[in-house]
Design an enzyme around this catalytic site. Structure first.
Site, mmCIF file in Angstrom:
data_model
loop_
_atom_site.group_PDB
_atom_site.id
_atom_site.type_symbol
_atom_site.label_atom_id
_atom_site.label_comp_id
_atom_site.label_asym_id
_atom_site.label_seq_id
_atom_site.Cartn_x
_atom_site.Cartn_y
_atom_site.Cartn_z
ATOM 1 C CB CYS A 31 -1.012 -0.025 1.155
ATOM 2 S SG CYS A 31 -0.349 -0.434 2.779
ATOM 3 C CB CYS A 68 3.150 1.619 5.453
ATOM 4 S SG CYS A 68 1.851 0.392 5.504
#
Lengths: 202, 87, 123
Positions: free
Chosen positions: A113, A115
């Site tokens: 993703c 982070c």
């Protein structure tokens, strides 16, 4: 805090018809407030806290690590606690600090993703969330670094850190040569966001 | 957990935090982290037991084989214990 | 996971969001200053998590389930607001009917309502 790339457009949002996403945001916000789940001032406070977080926070941590060997040791042992020592609000962020040396360069990515240690660096730049950065950094980090103008000496090893779960990462860049006489504040001003992500050296 | 571990090569559906490029690959434990609630259950608003989390270091050679940009460079990632087996 | 594996019908395909090692072009060093509505989406996600309605995992799962087309077509916070909406419905905080009704009302306030909304502090 110097920006690392020149183009930095403001994306306008209030000068045209409302988009689907904007209407959705307004609807959710109004309903949550009416239901007593949140308040307008709570939302405002959250946005203000977001605005207050910037790479300057991370830079303070790095400057302290450069000037205080005991602090650096604590930062490497427990990144979260060391940042809290400096009064930085870490919330739920669990930090691992990674030290660049003469022989090792660290770079951070999140392939699943995006982070990012937002309490220390603010919100991530678009490129950090891009398909290209997420896909390639774990496979050809040296090529990605070259695209940021970073050419590592042959003898330097690369460590790529994929933020796959609950930890967030901060690179401690190597202290620039000739910075021996600088104060901690002056040192902090040398630290860039991209240096703390690890796509550049200082 | 052994110092050398292999990531299971499962390919289950759902919300998974073990990247596919590391599945089936062998690495060494870089450090042991505290246990965290299982994200595979949290993602669906389900009660999630804590599972130990480990940072595992893989060589580029192990992960990418002959395609490695520099075989001796490394990748480190956090992997939950249920995805690891002794190597 | 090589391209060959992706074409092997005996193996399940790698998930689209699991991008490590995929072929991709040059990293374009783009960034923008976030707009107020984007920051508010972020704020609502953070507040919803603090209040225990869902975790970051639920948000990610909703983003993943939107699929690769949404990743290419929508901006980051356009995807986030959709994932926020879905998680709040799943948590029983908002119903689809409430959302649809309110969105209709907001559109009826006119295309320039954003100007008013941006300046107001009372929602």
């Amino acid at each position: 805090m110097p920006h690392d790339h020149a183009p930095h457009p403001y994306r306008p949002d209030q000068d045209g018809p409302l988009t689907e996403a904007q209407v959705t945001e307004i609807a959710i916000r109004e309903l949550l407030i009416e239901k007593g789940i949140t308040t307008a001032s709570e939302v405002t406070a959250e946005v203000e806290a977001m605005d207050a977080r910037s790479p300057a926070q991370g830079a303070r941590v790095i400057a302290r690590a450069w000037t205080d060997a005991d602090f650096k040791a604590r930062l490497l042992a427990d990144g979260t606690a060391a940042c809290e020592e400096l009064g930085i609000e870490m919330g739920t962020l669990k930090l691992v600090a990674l030290e660049n040396t003469e022989t090792t360069h660290n770079v951070i990515v999140c392939t699943l993703c995006s982070c990012y240690p937002r309490n220390l660096l603010g919100l991530p730049p678009d490129w950090y969330k891009s398909r290209a950065y997420r896909s390639r950094t774990v496979k050809e980090p040296r090529a990605v670094l070259r695209e940021f103008g970073t050419r590592l000496p042959d003898k330097m090893a690369v460590r790529v850190h994929d933020s796959t779960a609950d930890m967030r990462y901060l690179v401690i860049p190597s202290r620039p040569e000739g910075s021996d006489t600088l104060t901690e504040d002056a040192l902090a001003a040398l630290v860039t966001r991209d240096g703390m992500i690890g796509v550049t050296q200082l | 957990m052994a110092d050398r571990v292999r990531v299971k090569s499962w390919m289950p559906p759902g919300h998974i935090r073990t990247p596919a490029y590391l599945r089936g690959k062998t690495g060494e434990i870089e450090r042991r982290l505290p246990a965290f609630p299982n994200p595979e259950l949290l993602a669906y608003h389900l009660p999630a037991p804590d599972i130990p989390l480990l940072r595992v270091r893989f060589t580029m050679e192990e992960v990418w084989g002959a395609d490695a940009e520099r075989p001796e460079d490394v990748i480190e990632a956090e992997i939950f214990a249920h995805w690891l087996e002794p190597a | 996971m090589s391209t060959e594996d992706q074409n092997d019908p005996t193996r399940p395909p790698k998930a689209w969001f699991d991008m490590g090692g995929d072929l991709a072009g040059a990293v374009v060093p783009e960034e923008h200053d976030y707009a107020l509505w984007e920051k508010r989406v972020d704020a609502l996600v953070m507040l919803s998590q603090k209040k225990g309605f869902f975790t970051v995992d639920g948000l990610r799962r909703a983003l993943e389930d939107m699929g690769p087309d949404a990743f290419e077509r929508l901006s980051y916070y356009e995807r986030w607001v959709a994932a926020l909406r879905r998680n709040l419905v799943e948590a029983g905080v908002l119903t689809p009917e409430e959302l649809a009704t309110r969105m209709e009302e907001i559109r009826a306030r006119g295309a320039t309502y954003g100007d008013v909304s941006a300046g107001a502090t009372d929602g």
